[in-house]
Design a protein around this motif. Structure first.
Motif, PDB file in Angstrom:
ATOM      1  N   GLY A 260       0.806  -1.219   0.000  1.00 20.71           N
ATOM      2  CA  GLY A 260       0.000   0.000   0.000  1.00 20.71           C
ATOM      3  C   GLY A 260       0.834   1.262   0.000  1.00 20.71           C
ATOM      4  N   VAL A 263       1.620   2.168  -3.476  1.00 22.60           N
ATOM      5  CA  VAL A 263       0.504   2.887  -4.097  1.00 22.60           C
ATOM      6  C   VAL A 263       0.541   4.357  -3.692  1.00 22.60           C
ATOM      7  N   LEU A 264       0.771   4.597  -2.403  1.00 23.36           N
ATOM      8  CA  LEU A 264       0.825   5.972  -1.879  1.00 23.36           C
ATOM      9  C   LEU A 264       1.859   6.803  -2.629  1.00 23.36           C
ATOM     10  N   THR A 310      -6.109   5.551  -1.005  1.00 21.59           N
ATOM     11  CA  THR A 310      -5.060   4.917  -0.191  1.00 21.59           C
ATOM     12  C   THR A 310      -5.042   5.504   1.218  1.00 21.59           C
ATOM     13  N   LEU A 314      -6.014   2.302   3.333  1.00 17.65           N
ATOM     14  CA  LEU A 314      -4.841   1.505   3.715  1.00 17.65           C
ATOM     15  C   LEU A 314      -4.766   1.259   5.219  1.00 17.65           C
ATOM     16  N   MET A 330      -8.334  -1.016  -1.894  1.00 17.61           N
ATOM     17  CA  MET A 330      -6.887  -0.897  -2.070  1.00 17.61           C
ATOM     18  C   MET A 330      -6.421  -1.575  -3.359  1.00 17.61           C
ATOM     19  N   ALA A 333      -7.317   0.917  -5.914  1.00 21.57           N
ATOM     20  CA  ALA A 333      -6.404   2.066  -5.834  1.00 21.57           C
ATOM     21  C   ALA A 333      -5.062   1.748  -6.478  1.00 21.57           C
TER      22      ALA A 333
END
Length: 493
Positions: A260, A263-264, A310, A314, A330, A333
């Motif tokens: 995650g 992704v951020l 996120t 998350l 998520m 995302a």
């Protein structure tokens, strides 16, 4: 009524003069007098020709003027994994190379895949030795396995490492005589464009992080050079990404967190990358237009939505593995961020993360079932994020403030010159709130004496550094000093 004459402006007078010069004629009293001696001279051979610049145009410094959007087809929904056999039948594939790793091979995702292939009577071979955080030698081993089998399609079932391995198996079976460094990103490799269509590749992600199911990027460690690098080209992207939320339910909490965080940072970096029309050089042929082009109006939509989701989901996914909504959101995302960064690109967090991973002093991240030291990709990316966005804030305060607002910061009274610092603080607070995250390079075991090596490992990441706002990318002393300062700032937050 008498007409009113408006005096020409300076600019208009200059334009008129240039037009006169370029026309080869003039209204000059001397030169317009037929009796003047100049009229008896030979005709001017340059009359009527436009002047060209005395200095040749440096095309390497011409800015881009266009952007392209490319992403895999995506199918999203609980249970869609079982459709994969029908997909290969629809493609006319009869001989499939299935790529996975030893852990995923035992999970329900692989069971669903194999049942789907068996139902359709499709011949397949399974390669299950993909490595988490792949090395060049693990990629070469996988390629050597695929070449004699001569598949007409590929299926990747696993996280980003598995999908990236499958992409490169596909590439080098299509170009069996190519040298390994031919397509690797310059300046480490030759960076040749992929000028042929590859075989169909279906990607079934079992983690919610890399977005590799949507992108034409594959990353690995080049062991001899102690550098993380990769290959990026639109032709490398999967034909179809099958995003099934059932397949991420087996992720441990630590894997949820680190994937995650990828992704951020994907979404934050692509949102703040330099605009596409500020990137140089402009390609002379569209096949040379890079996959990572800079922020553009379409990637912005995907990147900002991925960031918001996120931040919202998350922490819930990490805290409660049974939070079905958070897990599904998520996965979505990660896919949204993949479309965003797959076209806009990432910059400093990723560029700096590659030497952090490859020069690991011995850190083992809790929750990863591996018997070797490992800094998961999402961890290596996020650990520098507070320092990075503090540094880039001045490049585009409005974008950095919009990102801070997504974290819940009240930006109504924040001055633009504080944008980077405000986003940096919001990021640090978010990372601490997730729990079990190293609070800087120091907590990964790095010391000040490692910084020079980290800087030298970052410099070759030109593919992503060229998109970094505020960074001098000449490869000289100024860039080294800026990167040194960033690594020093990232030692602890």
């Amino acid at each position: 009524m008498a007409s009113i004459r408006i005096a020409p402006t300076r600019a208009q007078r200059a334009v008129n003069l240039l037009r006169t010069i370029n026309s080869g004629t003039t209204a000059c009293p001397c030169h317009s007098n037929p009796a003047h001696h100049h009229q008896h001279a030979p005709p001017n051979p340059f009359a009527g020709r436009r002047r060209s610049l005395a200095t040749p145009v440096d095309r390497s410094q011409q800015k881009e003027y266009a952007f392209e959007m490319a992403a895999s087809s995506i199918r999203f929904g609980p249970g869609v994994t079982k459709e994969v056999g029908m997909d290969f039948t629809n493609m006319g594939a009869k001989k499939v190379m299935v790529v996975t790793d030893g852990t995923v091979q035992k999970l329900d995702a692989m069971k669903q895949v194999q049942e789907g292939l068996d139902r359709e009577g499709i011949q397949y071979e399974v390669y299950s030795r993909s490595r988490v955080e792949p090395k060049d030698y693990s990629i070469k081993e996988a390629i050597d396995f695929a070449k004699p089998y001569q598949p007409d399609a590929f299926l990747a079932v696993g996280g980003g490492s598995v999908i990236d391995t499958a992409k490169l198996m596909n590439l080098y079976t299509t170009f069996p005589d190519a040298e390994f460094l031919d397509f690797v990103n310059a300046p480490i490799g030759k960076g040749l464009p992929i000028n042929a269509k590859l075989k169909p590749l279906i990607a079934v992600p079992t983690t919610a992080g890399t977005g590799s199911e949507t992108t034409g990027t594959a990353i690995f460690d080049l062991v001899e050079k102690k550098a993380k690098t990769g290959i990026a080209h639109r032709n490398l992207k999967p034909t179809l990404g099958i995003c099934d939320p059932y397949n991420t339910r087996t992720m441990p909490s630590a894997v949820h967190a680190s994937s995650g965080l990828d992704v951020l940072c994907h979404s934050l970096e692509s949102w703040t990358a330099i605009p596409y029309n500020e990137r140089v050089p402009r390609p002379q042929n569209p096949i040379n237009r890079p996959a990572y082009q800079g922020a553009n109006p379409i990637s912005d939509i995907f990147s900002l939505q991925a960031l918001r989701d996120t931040i919202k989901y998350l922490p819930r996914a990490v805290k409660d593995p049974d939070d079905w909504e958070a897990q599904s959101k998520m996965l979505l995302a990660a896919t949204l961020a993949g479309v965003g960064f797959g076209n806009a690109g990432v910059h400093l967090c990723h560029g700096m993360s590659y030497p952090i991973s490859s020069q690991n002093p011995g850190y083992r991240h809790a929750g990863y079932a591996v018997d070797v030291p490992i800094i998961p990709h999402g961890v290596s990316v996020a650990v520098t994020a507070p320092a990075v966005f503090k540094f880039t804030g001045a490049s585009n305060p409005d974008r950095h403030l919009a990102a801070a607002e997504a974290f819940g910061v009240d930006i109504s009274n924040v001055k633009k010159e504080s944008a980077g610092e405000v986003l940096s603080e919001a990021l640090a607070e978010f990372l601490v709130g997730l729990g079990d995250q190293p609070r800087g390079l120091k907590h990964l075991g790095f010391k000040n004496e490692h910084i020079n090596g980290l800087v030298e490992g970052t410099i070759p990441q030109a593919r992503v550094l060229m998109l970094a706002p505020n960074l001098d990318t000449s490869g000289g002393q100024e860039e080294r000093e800026q990167l040194t300062g960033l690594f020093e700032e990232a030692m602890e937050y």
